[in-house]
Enzyme design. Structure first.
Site, PDB file in Angstrom:
ATOM      1  N   SER A  87      42.403 -15.400 -26.298  1.00 52.35           N
ATOM      2  CA  SER A  87      41.164 -15.842 -26.826  1.00 52.35           C
ATOM      3  C   SER A  87      40.129 -16.557 -25.726  1.00 52.35           C
ATOM      4  O   SER A  87      38.986 -16.247 -25.734  1.00 52.35           O
ATOM      5  CB  SER A  87      41.312 -16.843 -27.938  1.00 52.35           C
ATOM      6  OG  SER A  87      42.090 -17.987 -27.793  1.00 52.35           O
ATOM      7  N   LYS A 131      45.757 -15.940 -14.028  1.00 50.39           N
ATOM      8  CA  LYS A 131      44.807 -16.051 -15.234  1.00 50.39           C
ATOM      9  C   LYS A 131      43.639 -16.623 -14.955  1.00 50.39           C
ATOM     10  O   LYS A 131      43.283 -17.618 -14.348  1.00 50.39           O
ATOM     11  CB  LYS A 131      45.781 -17.270 -15.893  1.00 50.39           C
ATOM     12  CG  LYS A 131      45.271 -17.429 -17.257  1.00 50.39           C
ATOM     13  CD  LYS A 131      46.160 -18.638 -17.982  1.00 50.39           C
ATOM     14  CE  LYS A 131      45.915 -18.999 -19.353  1.00 50.39           C
ATOM     15  NZ  LYS A 131      46.810 -19.919 -20.075  1.00 50.39           N
ATOM     16  N   GLN A 174      42.150 -14.028 -19.556  1.00 52.27           N
ATOM     17  CA  GLN A 174      43.036 -12.720 -19.455  1.00 52.27           C
ATOM     18  C   GLN A 174      43.847 -12.956 -17.988  1.00 52.27           C
ATOM     19  O   GLN A 174      43.495 -13.757 -17.327  1.00 52.27           O
ATOM     20  CB  GLN A 174      42.230 -11.683 -19.534  1.00 52.27           C
ATOM     21  CG  GLN A 174      41.179 -11.255 -18.308  1.00 52.27           C
ATOM     22  CD  GLN A 174      40.248 -10.089 -18.724  1.00 52.27           C
ATOM     23  OE1 GLN A 174      39.634 -10.322 -19.890  1.00 52.27           O
ATOM     24  NE2 GLN A 174      40.110  -9.340 -18.024  1.00 52.27           N
ATOM     25  N   ASP A 206      51.960 -24.489 -28.048  1.00 46.73           N
ATOM     26  CA  ASP A 206      51.608 -23.292 -28.722  1.00 46.73           C
ATOM     27  C   ASP A 206      52.839 -22.278 -28.284  1.00 46.73           C
ATOM     28  O   ASP A 206      52.593 -21.115 -27.659  1.00 46.73           O
ATOM     29  CB  ASP A 206      50.453 -22.630 -27.790  1.00 46.73           C
ATOM     30  CG  ASP A 206      49.746 -21.410 -28.422  1.00 46.73           C
ATOM     31  OD1 ASP A 206      49.947 -21.333 -29.612  1.00 46.73           O
ATOM     32  OD2 ASP A 206      48.890 -21.031 -27.957  1.00 46.73           O
TER      33      ASP A 206
END
Length: 545
Positions: A177, A195, A180, A326
Protein backbone atom coordinates in the site's frame (compact mmCIF):
# COMPACT_ATOMS: atom_id res chain seq x y z
CA UNK A 1 -26.18 17.80 22.35
CA UNK A 2 -29.04 15.36 23.09
CA UNK A 3 -31.47 17.60 21.21
CA UNK A 4 -29.16 17.61 18.19
CA UNK A 5 -28.95 13.81 18.25
CA UNK A 6 -32.74 13.63 17.90
CA UNK A 7 -32.30 15.19 14.49
CA UNK A 8 -30.52 12.06 13.34
CA UNK A 9 -33.81 10.23 13.24
CA UNK A 10 -33.95 11.76 9.79
CA UNK A 11 -31.84 10.19 7.08
CA UNK A 12 -31.75 13.52 5.23
CA UNK A 13 -30.42 15.35 8.26
CA UNK A 14 -27.61 12.86 8.73
CA UNK A 15 -26.51 13.06 5.12
CA UNK A 16 -26.69 16.88 5.15
CA UNK A 17 -24.68 17.03 8.37
CA UNK A 18 -22.00 14.77 6.93
CA UNK A 19 -21.79 16.80 3.71
CA UNK A 20 -21.50 19.99 5.74
CA UNK A 21 -18.69 18.36 7.70
CA UNK A 22 -16.80 17.84 4.46
CA UNK A 23 -16.93 21.55 3.68
CA UNK A 24 -15.83 22.64 7.18
CA UNK A 25 -13.21 19.90 7.65
CA UNK A 26 -10.14 22.07 7.15
CA UNK A 27 -11.51 25.13 8.87
CA UNK A 28 -12.58 23.57 12.17
CA UNK A 29 -11.17 20.07 12.70
CA UNK A 30 -7.68 20.99 13.97
CA UNK A 31 -9.13 23.22 16.71
CA UNK A 32 -12.22 21.34 17.84
CA UNK A 33 -11.02 17.76 17.72
CA UNK A 34 -7.55 17.98 19.23
CA UNK A 35 -5.86 16.32 16.29
CA UNK A 36 -2.29 15.05 16.67
CA UNK A 37 0.38 17.68 16.14
CA UNK A 38 1.51 16.38 12.74
CA UNK A 39 -2.00 16.69 11.23
CA UNK A 40 -1.17 19.98 9.49
CA UNK A 41 -2.36 20.16 5.93
CA UNK A 42 -0.12 21.95 3.44
CA UNK A 43 -1.76 24.78 1.49
CA UNK A 44 -2.51 23.96 -2.10
CA UNK A 45 -0.46 26.86 -3.42
CA UNK A 46 2.65 24.70 -3.32
CA UNK A 47 1.03 21.66 -4.88
CA UNK A 48 -0.68 20.77 -8.10
CA UNK A 49 -4.38 21.24 -8.84
CA UNK A 50 -4.60 17.48 -9.45
CA UNK A 51 -3.40 16.77 -5.90
CA UNK A 52 -6.04 19.09 -4.40
CA UNK A 53 -8.82 17.55 -6.52
CA UNK A 54 -7.65 14.05 -5.56
CA UNK A 55 -7.70 14.98 -1.87
CA UNK A 56 -11.26 16.33 -2.12
CA UNK A 57 -12.47 13.26 -4.04
CA UNK A 58 -10.86 10.83 -1.59
CA UNK A 59 -12.28 12.63 1.46
CA UNK A 60 -15.74 12.88 -0.14
CA UNK A 61 -15.75 9.13 -0.85
CA UNK A 62 -14.84 8.38 2.76
CA UNK A 63 -17.43 10.76 4.23
CA UNK A 64 -20.26 9.53 1.98
CA UNK A 65 -19.40 5.87 2.69
CA UNK A 66 -19.46 6.41 6.44
CA UNK A 67 -22.72 8.44 6.21
CA UNK A 68 -24.52 5.72 4.23
CA UNK A 69 -23.20 3.05 6.58
CA UNK A 70 -24.42 4.90 9.68
CA UNK A 71 -27.86 5.34 8.14
CA UNK A 72 -27.93 1.65 7.20
CA UNK A 73 -27.19 0.55 10.78
CA UNK A 74 -29.62 3.09 12.26
CA UNK A 75 -32.62 2.20 10.12
CA UNK A 76 -32.09 -1.49 9.40
CA UNK A 77 -32.00 -2.31 13.12
CA UNK A 78 -34.64 0.21 14.19
CA UNK A 79 -37.46 -1.36 16.20
CA UNK A 80 -35.93 -4.86 16.30
CA UNK A 81 -35.64 -6.34 19.82
CA UNK A 82 -31.95 -6.70 20.72
CA UNK A 83 -30.97 -10.34 21.24
CA UNK A 84 -33.77 -11.67 18.99
CA UNK A 85 -33.01 -13.98 16.07
CA UNK A 86 -34.39 -11.35 13.67
CA UNK A 87 -32.05 -8.70 15.12
CA UNK A 88 -28.98 -10.95 14.84
CA UNK A 89 -29.84 -11.93 11.27
CA UNK A 90 -30.37 -8.31 10.22
CA UNK A 91 -27.18 -7.21 12.04
CA UNK A 92 -25.16 -9.79 10.09
CA UNK A 93 -26.69 -8.54 6.84
CA UNK A 94 -25.82 -4.91 7.69
CA UNK A 95 -22.28 -5.95 8.68
CA UNK A 96 -21.84 -7.61 5.28
CA UNK A 97 -23.22 -4.65 3.31
CA UNK A 98 -21.06 -2.23 5.29
CA UNK A 99 -17.95 -4.36 4.87
CA UNK A 100 -18.48 -4.42 1.10
CA UNK A 101 -18.86 -0.62 1.07
CA UNK A 102 -15.61 -0.25 2.99
CA UNK A 103 -13.91 -2.65 0.59
CA UNK A 104 -15.01 -0.55 -2.39
CA UNK A 105 -13.83 2.60 -0.60
CA UNK A 106 -10.40 1.11 0.12
CA UNK A 107 -10.01 -0.14 -3.45
CA UNK A 108 -10.98 3.27 -4.86
CA UNK A 109 -8.87 5.42 -2.53
CA UNK A 110 -5.94 2.99 -2.38
CA UNK A 111 -2.84 3.93 -0.34
CA UNK A 112 -3.54 4.37 3.36
CA UNK A 113 -7.14 3.22 2.95
CA UNK A 114 -5.84 -0.17 1.80
CA UNK A 115 -3.64 -0.15 4.90
CA UNK A 116 -6.61 0.76 7.10
CA UNK A 117 -8.68 -2.07 5.61
CA UNK A 118 -5.87 -4.53 6.31
CA UNK A 119 -5.66 -3.17 9.87
CA UNK A 120 -9.39 -3.81 10.46
CA UNK A 121 -9.21 -7.29 8.89
CA UNK A 122 -6.42 -8.24 11.29
CA UNK A 123 -8.42 -7.22 14.39
CA UNK A 124 -9.69 -10.43 15.96
CA UNK A 125 -12.52 -8.48 17.62
CA UNK A 126 -13.99 -7.16 14.36
CA UNK A 127 -17.21 -8.86 13.13
CA UNK A 128 -16.48 -11.88 10.95
CA UNK A 129 -18.19 -10.22 7.98
CA UNK A 130 -15.61 -7.41 8.05
CA UNK A 131 -12.68 -9.78 8.55
CA UNK A 132 -13.63 -12.11 5.67
CA UNK A 133 -14.46 -9.27 3.26
CA UNK A 134 -11.52 -6.96 3.98
CA UNK A 135 -8.95 -9.80 4.09
CA UNK A 136 -8.88 -9.68 0.27
CA UNK A 137 -7.04 -6.32 0.55
CA UNK A 138 -3.80 -8.12 1.45
CA UNK A 139 -3.21 -8.67 -2.28
CA UNK A 140 -4.89 -5.59 -3.77
CA UNK A 141 -2.00 -3.09 -3.96
CA UNK A 142 -1.42 -1.61 -7.44
CA UNK A 143 2.26 -0.87 -8.32
CA UNK A 144 3.42 2.64 -9.19
CA UNK A 145 4.75 3.61 -12.64
CA UNK A 146 8.51 2.93 -12.95
CA UNK A 147 9.26 6.47 -14.15
CA UNK A 148 7.99 7.91 -10.84
CA UNK A 149 9.86 5.22 -8.86
CA UNK A 150 13.09 5.99 -10.73
CA UNK A 151 12.74 9.68 -9.81
CA UNK A 152 12.45 8.75 -6.11
CA UNK A 153 15.58 6.57 -6.37
CA UNK A 154 17.69 9.18 -8.18
CA UNK A 155 16.65 11.98 -5.80
CA UNK A 156 17.55 9.81 -2.79
CA UNK A 157 20.84 8.39 -4.11
CA UNK A 158 21.98 11.56 -5.84
CA UNK A 159 23.25 9.68 -8.89
CA UNK A 160 21.98 7.65 -11.83
CA UNK A 161 21.04 4.01 -11.16
CA UNK A 162 23.55 2.77 -13.76
CA UNK A 163 26.36 4.07 -11.53
CA UNK A 164 25.18 1.98 -8.57
CA UNK A 165 23.59 -1.18 -9.98
CA UNK A 166 24.81 -3.74 -12.49
CA UNK A 167 21.15 -4.39 -13.30
CA UNK A 168 17.82 -3.09 -11.99
CA UNK A 169 14.46 -4.77 -12.72
CA UNK A 170 11.87 -2.24 -13.85
CA UNK A 171 8.96 -4.55 -12.97
CA UNK A 172 8.34 -4.76 -9.20
CA UNK A 173 8.47 -8.21 -7.60
CA UNK A 174 6.08 -7.07 -4.85
CA UNK A 175 3.77 -4.11 -4.27
CA UNK A 176 2.14 -2.95 -1.04
CA UNK A 177 0.00 0.00 0.00
CA UNK A 178 2.90 2.43 0.57
CA UNK A 179 5.87 0.96 -1.34
CA UNK A 180 6.99 -1.56 -3.92
CA UNK A 181 10.05 -3.80 -4.19
CA UNK A 182 12.41 -4.19 -7.17
CA UNK A 183 15.03 -6.88 -7.67
CA UNK A 184 18.49 -5.59 -8.56
CA UNK A 185 22.14 -6.61 -8.75
CA UNK A 186 24.96 -4.49 -7.35
CA UNK A 187 28.24 -3.85 -9.19
CA UNK A 188 29.85 -6.68 -7.17
CA UNK A 189 27.02 -9.01 -8.34
CA UNK A 190 25.27 -9.26 -4.96
CA UNK A 191 21.49 -9.67 -5.40
CA UNK A 192 19.44 -7.11 -3.52
CA UNK A 193 15.80 -6.17 -3.00
CA UNK A 194 15.17 -2.41 -3.21
CA UNK A 195 12.04 -1.18 -1.41
CA UNK A 196 10.92 2.21 -2.73
CA UNK A 197 8.28 4.45 -1.17
CA UNK A 198 5.61 5.87 -3.47
CA UNK A 199 6.03 9.61 -4.20
CA UNK A 200 3.82 12.16 -2.42
CA UNK A 201 2.87 9.85 0.45
CA UNK A 202 3.56 12.23 3.33
CA UNK A 203 1.05 14.84 2.14
CA UNK A 204 -1.49 12.12 1.36
CA UNK A 205 -0.99 10.59 4.80
CA UNK A 206 -1.78 13.86 6.60
CA UNK A 207 -4.98 14.40 4.61
CA UNK A 208 -6.18 10.79 4.90
CA UNK A 209 -5.40 10.53 8.61
CA UNK A 210 -7.19 13.81 9.30
CA UNK A 211 -10.28 12.57 7.42
CA UNK A 212 -10.30 9.27 9.34
CA UNK A 213 -9.78 11.08 12.63
CA UNK A 214 -12.65 13.51 12.02
CA UNK A 215 -14.97 10.70 10.91
CA UNK A 216 -14.17 8.60 13.99
CA UNK A 217 -15.10 11.57 16.20
CA UNK A 218 -18.32 12.13 14.24
CA UNK A 219 -19.32 8.47 14.61
CA UNK A 220 -18.65 8.59 18.36
CA UNK A 221 -20.63 11.83 18.71
CA UNK A 222 -23.64 10.55 16.77
CA UNK A 223 -23.53 7.03 18.23
CA UNK A 224 -21.74 7.04 21.61
CA UNK A 225 -21.79 3.23 21.75
CA UNK A 226 -19.34 3.14 18.80
CA UNK A 227 -15.96 4.47 19.98
CA UNK A 228 -13.17 4.06 17.44
CA UNK A 229 -11.02 7.14 18.09
CA UNK A 230 -8.30 5.20 19.93
CA UNK A 231 -8.08 2.65 17.09
CA UNK A 232 -7.64 5.43 14.51
CA UNK A 233 -4.90 7.02 16.62
CA UNK A 234 -3.12 3.67 16.96
CA UNK A 235 -3.38 3.12 13.20
CA UNK A 236 -2.02 6.63 12.56
CA UNK A 237 1.03 5.97 14.76
CA UNK A 238 1.69 2.67 12.98
CA UNK A 239 1.55 4.33 9.55
CA UNK A 240 3.94 7.10 10.64
CA UNK A 241 6.47 4.47 11.75
CA UNK A 242 6.12 2.55 8.52
CA UNK A 243 7.05 5.58 6.40
CA UNK A 244 10.54 5.79 7.96
CA UNK A 245 12.70 3.18 6.20
CA UNK A 246 15.76 4.02 8.31
CA UNK A 247 13.81 3.01 11.41
CA UNK A 248 12.62 -0.11 9.59
CA UNK A 249 16.25 -1.05 8.89
CA UNK A 250 17.12 -0.59 12.58
CA UNK A 251 14.14 -2.72 13.59
CA UNK A 252 15.24 -5.56 11.31
CA UNK A 253 18.79 -5.57 12.71
CA UNK A 254 17.51 -5.57 16.28
CA UNK A 255 15.20 -8.50 15.52
CA UNK A 256 18.01 -10.45 13.85
CA UNK A 257 20.05 -10.01 17.03
CA UNK A 258 17.16 -10.93 19.36
CA UNK A 259 15.87 -14.13 17.74
CA UNK A 260 17.73 -17.24 18.86
CA UNK A 261 16.39 -19.72 16.29
CA UNK A 262 18.66 -20.62 13.36
CA UNK A 263 15.63 -21.34 11.19
CA UNK A 264 14.84 -17.59 10.92
CA UNK A 265 16.41 -15.29 8.32
CA UNK A 266 16.19 -11.49 8.49
CA UNK A 267 17.56 -9.91 5.28
CA UNK A 268 20.80 -7.95 5.72
CA UNK A 269 20.55 -4.16 5.30
CA UNK A 270 22.82 -2.28 2.87
CA UNK A 271 23.12 0.97 4.80
CA UNK A 272 24.99 2.88 2.10
CA UNK A 273 21.92 2.46 -0.15
CA UNK A 274 19.25 3.10 2.49
CA UNK A 275 17.42 6.38 3.16
CA UNK A 276 14.11 7.35 4.74
CA UNK A 277 12.36 6.56 1.42
CA UNK A 278 14.53 3.73 0.04
CA UNK A 279 15.53 0.50 1.78
CA UNK A 280 18.09 -1.80 0.14
CA UNK A 281 18.45 -5.28 1.61
CA UNK A 282 19.65 -8.78 0.83
CA UNK A 283 17.45 -10.60 -1.70
CA UNK A 284 15.98 -13.78 -0.18
CA UNK A 285 14.09 -16.40 -2.16
CA UNK A 286 10.99 -18.06 -0.78
CA UNK A 287 7.28 -18.69 -1.05
CA UNK A 288 4.43 -17.31 1.08
CA UNK A 289 4.13 -19.12 4.40
CA UNK A 290 0.48 -20.04 3.78
CA UNK A 291 1.17 -21.77 0.43
CA UNK A 292 0.54 -25.29 1.75
CA UNK A 293 0.73 -26.92 -1.71
CA UNK A 294 4.24 -25.51 -2.20
CA UNK A 295 5.37 -26.74 1.23
CA UNK A 296 4.13 -30.27 0.59
CA UNK A 297 5.66 -30.29 -2.90
CA UNK A 298 9.02 -29.41 -1.30
CA UNK A 299 8.61 -32.12 1.33
CA UNK A 300 8.22 -29.57 4.14
CA UNK A 301 5.88 -30.39 7.04
CA UNK A 302 3.45 -27.42 7.40
CA UNK A 303 3.02 -28.13 11.13
CA UNK A 304 6.77 -27.74 11.70
CA UNK A 305 6.65 -24.39 9.89
CA UNK A 306 3.73 -23.29 12.10
CA UNK A 307 5.58 -24.35 15.26
CA UNK A 308 8.76 -22.50 14.25
CA UNK A 309 6.77 -19.36 13.41
CA UNK A 310 4.88 -19.39 16.72
CA UNK A 311 8.17 -19.87 18.60
CA UNK A 312 9.65 -16.79 16.90
CA UNK A 313 6.72 -14.55 17.81
CA UNK A 314 6.34 -16.01 21.30
CA UNK A 315 10.01 -15.11 21.90
CA UNK A 316 9.45 -11.61 20.49
CA UNK A 317 6.41 -10.93 22.66
CA UNK A 318 7.10 -12.77 25.90
CA UNK A 319 10.90 -12.58 26.19
CA UNK A 320 12.16 -9.48 24.36
CA UNK A 321 8.98 -7.36 24.25
CA UNK A 322 9.96 -6.07 20.80
CA UNK A 323 7.22 -7.19 18.43
CA UNK A 324 6.80 -7.26 14.63
CA UNK A 325 3.37 -5.67 14.18
CA UNK A 326 2.36 -6.90 10.71
CA UNK A 327 2.98 -10.66 10.33
CA UNK A 328 0.54 -11.30 7.48
CA UNK A 329 1.43 -14.14 5.05
CA UNK A 330 2.92 -11.78 2.44
CA UNK A 331 5.58 -10.69 4.95
CA UNK A 332 6.66 -14.23 5.84
CA UNK A 333 8.38 -16.49 3.30
CA UNK A 334 9.49 -20.12 3.55
CA UNK A 335 12.72 -21.00 1.78
CA UNK A 336 13.44 -24.75 1.29
CA UNK A 337 16.82 -26.21 2.31
CA UNK A 338 18.17 -29.77 2.08
CA UNK A 339 16.13 -32.86 3.01
CA UNK A 340 12.81 -31.21 3.81
CA UNK A 341 14.43 -28.49 5.87
CA UNK A 342 13.50 -24.82 5.62
CA UNK A 343 14.19 -21.30 6.78
CA UNK A 344 11.58 -18.67 7.51
CA UNK A 345 12.32 -15.27 5.97
CA UNK A 346 10.85 -12.39 7.97
CA UNK A 347 10.15 -9.26 5.90
CA UNK A 348 8.67 -5.77 6.37
CA UNK A 349 9.95 -4.50 9.71
CA UNK A 350 8.29 -1.08 9.50
CA UNK A 351 5.70 -1.56 12.26
CA UNK A 352 7.13 -2.62 15.62
CA UNK A 353 5.99 -2.22 19.18
CA UNK A 354 8.28 -1.97 22.20
CA UNK A 355 6.17 -3.40 25.01
CA UNK A 356 6.31 -1.88 28.46
CA UNK A 357 8.27 -4.37 30.60
CA UNK A 358 5.61 -4.50 33.30
CA UNK A 359 3.02 -5.27 30.63
CA UNK A 360 5.28 -7.97 29.15
CA UNK A 361 5.70 -9.70 32.53
CA UNK A 362 1.96 -9.45 33.29
CA UNK A 363 1.24 -10.94 29.86
CA UNK A 364 3.59 -13.82 30.69
CA UNK A 365 1.68 -14.32 33.95
CA UNK A 366 -1.59 -14.27 32.01
CA UNK A 367 -0.44 -17.10 29.73
CA UNK A 368 0.68 -19.15 32.70
CA UNK A 369 -2.72 -18.60 34.33
CA UNK A 370 -4.55 -19.41 31.06
CA UNK A 371 -2.73 -22.71 30.66
CA UNK A 372 -3.33 -23.73 34.31
CA UNK A 373 -6.92 -22.35 34.19
CA UNK A 374 -6.25 -20.21 37.25
CA UNK A 375 -9.41 -18.07 37.09
CA UNK A 376 -8.51 -16.10 40.23
CA UNK A 377 -5.15 -15.05 38.76
CA UNK A 378 -6.81 -14.19 35.43
CA UNK A 379 -9.24 -11.89 37.23
CA UNK A 380 -6.39 -10.29 39.19
CA UNK A 381 -4.43 -9.66 35.98
CA UNK A 382 -7.58 -8.27 34.35
CA UNK A 383 -7.58 -5.52 36.97
CA UNK A 384 -3.92 -4.75 36.21
CA UNK A 385 -4.66 -4.63 32.47
CA UNK A 386 -7.54 -2.25 33.19
CA UNK A 387 -10.33 -4.45 31.74
CA UNK A 388 -11.99 -5.44 35.03
CA UNK A 389 -14.84 -7.93 34.63
CA UNK A 390 -14.08 -8.42 30.92
CA UNK A 391 -11.05 -10.50 31.94
CA UNK A 392 -13.41 -13.50 32.03
CA UNK A 393 -13.25 -13.45 28.22
CA UNK A 394 -9.44 -13.74 28.06
CA UNK A 395 -9.57 -17.57 27.96
CA UNK A 396 -12.10 -17.43 25.08
CA UNK A 397 -9.97 -14.92 23.13
CA UNK A 398 -6.62 -16.68 23.57
CA UNK A 399 -7.35 -20.39 24.14
CA UNK A 400 -10.87 -20.98 22.81
CA UNK A 401 -12.12 -22.09 26.25
CA UNK A 402 -14.36 -20.41 28.81
CA UNK A 403 -12.91 -19.25 32.13
CA UNK A 404 -14.41 -22.24 33.97
CA UNK A 405 -14.03 -24.77 31.13
CA UNK A 406 -13.50 -28.45 31.96
CA UNK A 407 -12.20 -29.41 28.51
CA UNK A 408 -8.57 -30.37 27.92
CA UNK A 409 -6.04 -27.86 26.58
CA UNK A 410 -6.45 -27.27 22.86
CA UNK A 411 -9.72 -29.21 22.66
CA UNK A 412 -12.02 -26.20 22.53
CA UNK A 413 -15.33 -25.93 24.36
CA UNK A 414 -17.89 -28.62 25.02
CA UNK A 415 -21.35 -28.28 23.43
CA UNK A 416 -22.77 -27.22 26.81
CA UNK A 417 -20.05 -24.58 27.34
CA UNK A 418 -20.58 -23.23 23.84
CA UNK A 419 -24.32 -22.85 24.42
CA UNK A 420 -23.77 -21.09 27.75
CA UNK A 421 -21.21 -18.72 26.24
CA UNK A 422 -23.51 -17.92 23.31
CA UNK A 423 -26.31 -17.13 25.75
CA UNK A 424 -24.00 -14.88 27.78
CA UNK A 425 -22.68 -13.02 24.73
CA UNK A 426 -26.24 -12.22 23.64
CA UNK A 427 -26.57 -10.00 26.71
CA UNK A 428 -23.56 -7.88 25.70
CA UNK A 429 -24.35 -4.52 24.13
CA UNK A 430 -22.27 -2.66 21.57
CA UNK A 431 -21.35 -0.27 24.39
CA UNK A 432 -19.82 -3.20 26.31
CA UNK A 433 -17.67 -4.31 23.38
CA UNK A 434 -16.62 -0.74 22.64
CA UNK A 435 -15.81 -0.16 26.34
CA UNK A 436 -13.69 -3.33 26.40
CA UNK A 437 -11.69 -2.25 23.34
CA UNK A 438 -11.18 1.25 24.72
CA UNK A 439 -9.95 -0.12 28.06
CA UNK A 440 -7.17 -2.07 26.33
CA UNK A 441 -3.75 -0.43 26.18
CA UNK A 442 -1.99 0.11 22.81
CA UNK A 443 0.34 -2.76 23.80
CA UNK A 444 -2.61 -5.12 24.25
CA UNK A 445 -4.27 -4.03 20.98
CA UNK A 446 -1.04 -4.78 19.12
CA UNK A 447 -0.79 -8.21 20.76
CA UNK A 448 -4.37 -9.06 19.83
CA UNK A 449 -3.75 -8.06 16.22
CA UNK A 450 -0.52 -10.07 15.96
CA UNK A 451 -2.07 -13.11 17.66
CA UNK A 452 -5.04 -12.97 15.27
CA UNK A 453 -2.76 -12.96 12.20
CA UNK A 454 -0.66 -15.85 13.55
CA UNK A 455 -3.70 -17.96 14.38
CA UNK A 456 -5.03 -17.41 10.86
CA UNK A 457 -1.71 -18.66 9.41
CA UNK A 458 -1.68 -21.65 11.78
CA UNK A 459 -5.18 -22.67 10.70
CA UNK A 460 -4.14 -22.57 7.03
CA UNK A 461 -1.10 -24.71 7.86
CA UNK A 462 -3.32 -27.22 9.68
CA UNK A 463 -1.43 -26.94 12.98
CA UNK A 464 -3.26 -28.08 16.14
CA UNK A 465 -4.02 -25.28 18.59
CA UNK A 466 -2.15 -27.21 21.27
CA UNK A 467 1.15 -26.44 19.47
CA UNK A 468 0.55 -22.70 19.84
CA UNK A 469 -0.65 -22.94 23.46
CA UNK A 470 2.29 -25.02 24.70
CA UNK A 471 4.77 -22.80 22.85
CA UNK A 472 3.34 -19.69 24.50
CA UNK A 473 3.43 -21.46 27.88
CA UNK A 474 7.11 -22.30 27.44
CA UNK A 475 8.13 -18.78 26.40
CA UNK A 476 5.96 -17.24 29.14
CA UNK A 477 8.16 -19.06 31.66
CA UNK A 478 11.28 -17.88 29.80
CA UNK A 479 9.91 -14.35 29.86
CA UNK A 480 9.27 -14.45 33.62
CA UNK A 481 12.87 -15.49 34.23
CA UNK A 482 14.19 -12.59 32.10
CA UNK A 483 15.16 -9.55 34.15
CA UNK A 484 14.78 -6.08 32.54
CA UNK A 485 17.87 -4.13 31.44
CA UNK A 486 20.09 -7.16 31.75
CA UNK A 487 21.80 -8.41 28.65
CA UNK A 488 22.00 -12.17 28.33
CA UNK A 489 25.62 -11.86 27.15
CA UNK A 490 26.65 -10.13 30.40
CA UNK A 491 25.75 -13.18 32.49
CA UNK A 492 28.41 -15.69 33.50
CA UNK A 493 28.39 -19.20 32.09
CA UNK A 494 27.27 -20.68 35.43
CA UNK A 495 24.36 -18.22 35.84
CA UNK A 496 23.19 -18.90 32.27
CA UNK A 497 23.33 -22.65 32.95
CA UNK A 498 21.31 -22.37 36.17
CA UNK A 499 18.80 -19.99 34.54
CA UNK A 500 18.29 -22.40 31.63
CA UNK A 501 17.98 -25.35 34.03
CA UNK A 502 15.37 -23.54 36.17
CA UNK A 503 13.32 -22.62 33.09
CA UNK A 504 13.46 -26.20 31.81
CA UNK A 505 12.35 -27.61 35.17
CA UNK A 506 9.49 -25.10 35.40
CA UNK A 507 8.38 -25.92 31.86
CA UNK A 508 8.44 -29.70 32.43
CA UNK A 509 6.47 -29.21 35.66
CA UNK A 510 3.89 -27.25 33.69
CA UNK A 511 3.79 -29.94 31.00
CA UNK A 512 3.34 -32.60 33.70
CA UNK A 513 0.41 -30.69 35.20
CA UNK A 514 -1.17 -30.36 31.74
CA UNK A 515 -0.70 -34.05 30.95
CA UNK A 516 -2.24 -35.05 34.31
CA UNK A 517 -5.20 -32.73 33.72
CA UNK A 518 -5.69 -34.19 30.25
CA UNK A 519 -5.45 -37.74 31.64
CA UNK A 520 -8.09 -36.94 34.28
CA UNK A 521 -10.29 -35.42 31.58
CA UNK A 522 -9.87 -38.56 29.46
CA UNK A 523 -10.70 -40.82 32.43
CA UNK A 524 -13.83 -38.75 33.14
CA UNK A 525 -14.95 -39.04 29.50
CA UNK A 526 -14.22 -42.79 29.54
CA UNK A 527 -16.23 -43.19 32.74
CA UNK A 528 -19.19 -41.28 31.27
CA UNK A 529 -19.11 -43.25 28.01
CA UNK A 530 -18.78 -46.54 29.96
CA UNK A 531 -21.85 -45.69 32.06
CA UNK A 532 -23.81 -44.83 28.93
CA UNK A 533 -22.71 -48.10 27.30
CA UNK A 534 -23.69 -50.15 30.38
CA UNK A 535 -27.10 -48.43 30.52
CA UNK A 536 -27.62 -49.22 26.84
CA UNK A 537 -26.41 -52.83 27.38
CA UNK A 538 -28.78 -53.52 30.30
CA UNK A 539 -31.64 -51.79 28.48
CA UNK A 540 -31.04 -54.10 25.50
CA UNK A 541 -31.09 -57.19 27.75
CA UNK A 542 -34.34 -56.06 29.41
CA UNK A 543 -35.89 -55.42 26.01
CA UNK A 544 -34.90 -58.88 24.76
CA UNK A 545 -36.45 -60.52 27.87
Amino acid sequence: MSSLRKLFGSKTALVLLTATGALTLHAHAPHSLQLPSDFKVAHSGSGSVEAVVDAVVRSSRAISTVAVTLVDYKYSLHGLPKGSDEYRHELSEVHMRSARRLLRLCEANKGFYIKAGQFVAALGQAPKEYVSTLSSLQDKAVPCDYVAIREVLVSNFGQDLSEIFHSFGEQPIAAASIAQVHRATLKDHQEVAVKVQYPGLERQRKLDMMTMHVLSHCVTWLFPEYRFVSLVLEFSKAVSMELDFIQEARNSERTAKNISKDVITVPKVFWELTTKQVLTMQFCKGQRVDDVDFLRKMGIDPTKVAKALVEVFAEMILVHGFVHGDPHPGNILVSPTDRGGFTIVLLDHGIYKQLDDEFRRNYCQLWKALILQDSEKIQQLGEQFGVGEYSRYFPVIFTGRTVDSKSALGKGMTVKERKELKKELKTLRMEDISSFLESLSPDFLMILRVDGLLRSINRKLGAPQRVRLLTYAKFALYGLSTRPNRDHESQTGVSVLFSTLNRSIAYFRLRLVLEVLELLSWIKRLRQSSILWLKYFFASIQHSL
